[in-house]
Design an enzyme around this catalytic site. Structure first.
Site, PDB file in Angstrom:
ATOM      1  CG  ASP A  22      -0.305  -0.277   2.535  1.00  0.00           C
ATOM      2  OD1 ASP A  22       0.934  -0.344   2.596  1.00  0.00           O
ATOM      3  OD2 ASP A  22      -1.021  -0.416   3.538  1.00  0.00           O
ATOM      4  CG  HIS A  52      -6.153  -1.548   8.422  1.00  0.00           C
ATOM      5  ND1 HIS A  52      -6.078  -0.186   8.624  1.00  0.00           N
ATOM      6  CD2 HIS A  52      -4.958  -2.021   8.840  1.00  0.00           C
ATOM      7  CE1 HIS A  52      -4.897   0.115   9.121  1.00  0.00           C
ATOM      8  NE2 HIS A  52      -4.199  -0.964   9.257  1.00  0.00           N
ATOM      9  CD  GLU A  98      -8.712   1.609   6.735  1.00  0.00           C
ATOM     10  OE1 GLU A  98      -9.006   0.859   7.682  1.00  0.00           O
ATOM     11  OE2 GLU A  98      -7.878   2.514   6.838  1.00  0.00           O
TER      12      GLU A  98
END
Ligand code: PGA
Length: 236
Positions: free
Chosen positions: A67, A137, A142
């Site tokens: 991410d 998460h 999320e």
């Protein structure tokens, strides 16, 4: 899914480094996901120690980014890519890195480019090393994150932004959007190792092991992974 309880963070770091090293030795150029956060810091210190002691093969892998914050300028020290470069990728001389371009002007095009790079690297995740968010998460998936989600731009929850605020000085400084790999891609990993430590994770760890498998607690997908490991220090 296999769960291992270790006495302390030093033991966690050493066990994680052993599993990481096994994967690097078993493949020519494995694709490996590495997490950011406080939890993996002792693990990265252990990898650096082993590398400096002569285990230079530890750097022979392709790093696949899990991410990244969106819309930060190139070389911003707060980029996850920069953070990982400082902690582990630079010290281990990792050359092959598939990362998101945070400042890309066309996010849809950026996602295509990222996926194409992963495809060219073989399209297999040999090892996904992950952290666990207090809200369940994983990466920036999320709650709720359906298990068929793929790489995309997400809006961060207030809880995640608050948790990350210390690092940014103020919650208003924390970006509101990010790129993340999706649960579907994470599920395709040949092996997954989730590292969990700290009392703040005690409740999330319990939910992960006992509660329902649900997109409302995205990390629960791990319960269905035949080669999934949770390595933890028992909520301490
Ligand atoms: P942490 O982050 O290791 O800093 O607790 C994990 C996460 O929120 O994904």
């Amino acid at each position: 899914m296999k769960v291992e309880t270790l006495p302390d963070t030093a033991a966690l770091a050493s066990r994680a480094a052993d599993l990481f090293e096994e994967t690097v030795k078993a493949h020519d150029q494995p694709v490996i996901i590495l997490p950011t956060g406080n939890t993996p810091l002792p693990f990265y210190a252990e990898l650096r120690r082993r590398f400096e002691a002569g285990a230079t093969h530890l750097g022979r892998f392709t790093y696949l980014q899990l991410d990244e914050y969106k819309d930060l300028p190139d070389a911003d020290p707060r980029l996850f890519a920069q953070w990982l470069d400082r902690e582990v990728l630079g010290p281990l001389h990792v050359e092959n890195r598939i990362t998101f371009h945070s400042a890309a002007s066309d996010p849809a095009h950026e996602i295509d480019r990222f996926k194409e790079s992963f495809h060219r690297a073989g399209g297999t995740i040999h090892l996904a090393i992950l952290g666990l968010g207090t809200n369940g998460h994983v990466g920036f998936n999320e709650p709720p994150s359906p298990f068929d989600t793929t790489t995309r731009v997400v809006t961060l929850t207030d809880e995640t932004r608050r948790t990350n605020a210390a690092y940014w000085g103020d919650i208003n400084q924390v970006p509101t959007q990010a790129y993340t790999l999706g649960i579907q891609e994470l599920q395709s990993a040949e092996k997954t190792m989730m590292l969990v430590s700290g009392s703040s994770k005690k409740e999330a760890l319990e939910r992960l092991q006992k509660d329902a498998i649900t997109p409302d607690f995205p990390a629960s997908y791990l319960r269905q992974q035949p080669h999934g490991y949770i390595i933890h220090t028992g909520g301490s």
